[in-house]
Scaffold this motif. Structure first.
Motif, PDB file in Angstrom:
ATOM      1  N   UNK A   8      31.373  38.913  24.167  1.00 14.45           N
ATOM      2  CA  UNK A   8      32.012  38.903  25.481  1.00 14.45           C
ATOM      3  C   UNK A   8      31.500  40.076  26.309  1.00 14.45           C
ATOM      4  N   UNK A   9      31.668  39.925  27.611  1.00 10.68           N
ATOM      5  CA  UNK A   9      31.350  40.977  28.565  1.00 10.68           C
ATOM      6  C   UNK A   9      32.507  41.034  29.551  1.00 10.68           C
ATOM      7  N   UNK A  10      32.909  42.227  29.930  1.00  9.11           N
ATOM      8  CA  UNK A  10      33.971  42.385  30.918  1.00  9.11           C
ATOM      9  C   UNK A  10      33.657  43.599  31.784  1.00  9.11           C
ATOM     10  N   UNK A  11      33.801  43.401  33.082  1.00  4.88           N
ATOM     11  CA  UNK A  11      33.589  44.484  34.034  1.00  4.88           C
ATOM     12  C   UNK A  11      34.694  44.414  35.080  1.00  4.88           C
ATOM     13  N   UNK A  12      35.050  45.578  35.639  1.00  8.85           N
ATOM     14  CA  UNK A  12      36.071  45.653  36.683  1.00  8.85           C
ATOM     15  C   UNK A  12      35.654  46.649  37.743  1.00  8.85           C
ATOM     16  N   UNK A  13      36.197  46.451  38.937  1.00  6.61           N
ATOM     17  CA  UNK A  13      35.981  47.391  40.029  1.00  6.61           C
ATOM     18  C   UNK A  13      37.244  47.439  40.875  1.00  6.61           C
ATOM     19  N   UNK A  27      43.942  44.441  49.781  1.00  2.26           N
ATOM     20  CA  UNK A  27      44.979  43.713  49.056  1.00  2.26           C
ATOM     21  C   UNK A  27      44.344  42.570  48.263  1.00  2.26           C
ATOM     22  N   UNK A  28      45.023  42.090  47.219  1.00  2.00           N
ATOM     23  CA  UNK A  28      44.485  40.944  46.474  1.00  2.00           C
ATOM     24  C   UNK A  28      44.216  39.736  47.382  1.00  2.00           C
ATOM     25  N   UNK A  29      45.091  39.486  48.334  1.00  2.00           N
ATOM     26  CA  UNK A  29      44.879  38.340  49.244  1.00  2.00           C
ATOM     27  C   UNK A  29      43.617  38.512  50.075  1.00  2.00           C
ATOM     28  N   UNK A  87      46.689  43.288  41.973  1.00  2.00           N
ATOM     29  CA  UNK A  87      47.070  44.497  42.698  1.00  2.00           C
ATOM     30  C   UNK A  87      47.054  45.683  41.746  1.00  2.00           C
ATOM     31  N   UNK A  88      46.514  46.785  42.220  1.00  2.00           N
ATOM     32  CA  UNK A  88      46.523  48.021  41.422  1.00  2.00           C
ATOM     33  C   UNK A  88      47.512  49.008  42.013  1.00  2.00           C
ATOM     34  N   UNK A  89      47.613  49.020  43.299  1.00  2.00           N
ATOM     35  CA  UNK A  89      48.515  49.920  44.001  1.00  2.00           C
ATOM     36  C   UNK A  89      48.568  49.484  45.450  1.00  2.00           C
ATOM     37  N   UNK A 118      42.182  45.416  41.826  1.00  2.35           N
ATOM     38  CA  UNK A 118      41.167  45.455  40.779  1.00  2.35           C
ATOM     39  C   UNK A 118      40.612  44.052  40.626  1.00  2.35           C
ATOM     40  N   UNK A 119      39.283  43.952  40.709  1.00  2.33           N
ATOM     41  CA  UNK A 119      38.587  42.690  40.477  1.00  2.33           C
ATOM     42  C   UNK A 119      37.991  42.783  39.079  1.00  2.33           C
ATOM     43  N   UNK A 120      38.330  41.820  38.236  1.00  4.38           N
ATOM     44  CA  UNK A 120      37.816  41.795  36.868  1.00  4.38           C
ATOM     45  C   UNK A 120      37.042  40.498  36.661  1.00  4.38           C
TER      46      UNK A 120
END
Length: 169
Positions: A33-38, A43-45, A124-126, A131-133
């Protein structure tokens, strides 16, 4: 210890049974597997409105030149890189616009993997930060584990960096 008694007439069955046990034990060991986040200052929307449509990848991933959606349900998209050297055919396997994610699987790709399944999700992170994963599971082709991980990691890194850059402007 499990003991099984076979008669001589079962002798052809024993090697097949042994191969089945060996094969069952190795298939999951080959999965990777591979996983990355930024984190993105939106906002998420707002993030989802930019990346959520299945063919929006052509607008946010720097390597993708074109995306053609077949219009079916579930949709299949055909991606061609900007240099025209690679084509990916991907089918959407799950989607939630309210939960800001979609999942897809390769139908074909130039990468040395099989069984590739991936999800891109925004949470949502704050306040005003998301956070986009992007994560994927796959089985690398024999002897190509490092190549597969490096290729997918590079694809994810480039896409996520561009999402962040576009939404930071």
């Amino acid at each position: 210890m499990l003991r099984v008694k076979f008669s001589t007439r079962d002798s052809a069955f024993v090697p097949c049974l042994a191969l089945a046990f060996l094969g069952a034990g190795t298939s999951s060991a080959l999965a990777d597997s591979v996983s990355r986040s930024v984190d993105v200052m939106a906002t998420p929307s707002a993030v989802w409105s930019n990346i959520g449509p299945f063919c929006a990848i052509k607008d946010w991933h720097p390597a993708i030149g074109t995306c053609a959606d077949d219009g079916k349900d579930p949709p299949t998209r055909t991606l061609v890189t900007k240099d025209g050297k690679a084509t990916f055919v991907e089918i959407e396997t799950a989607r939630s616009d309210t939960e800001h994610f979609y999942s897809y699987a390769f139908e074909s790709s130039p990468l040395p993997v099989s069984g590739y399944q991936s999800t891109i999700k925004v949470v949502a992170k704050g306040k005003g930060v998301s956070t986009v994963t992007w994560r994927g599971n796959y089985t690398p082709d024999h002897g190509k584990a490092k190549d597969a991980k490096d290729a997918l990691g590079g694809i994810y890194d480039a896409g996520l960096a561009n999402i962040k850059a576009q939404l930071t402007k």
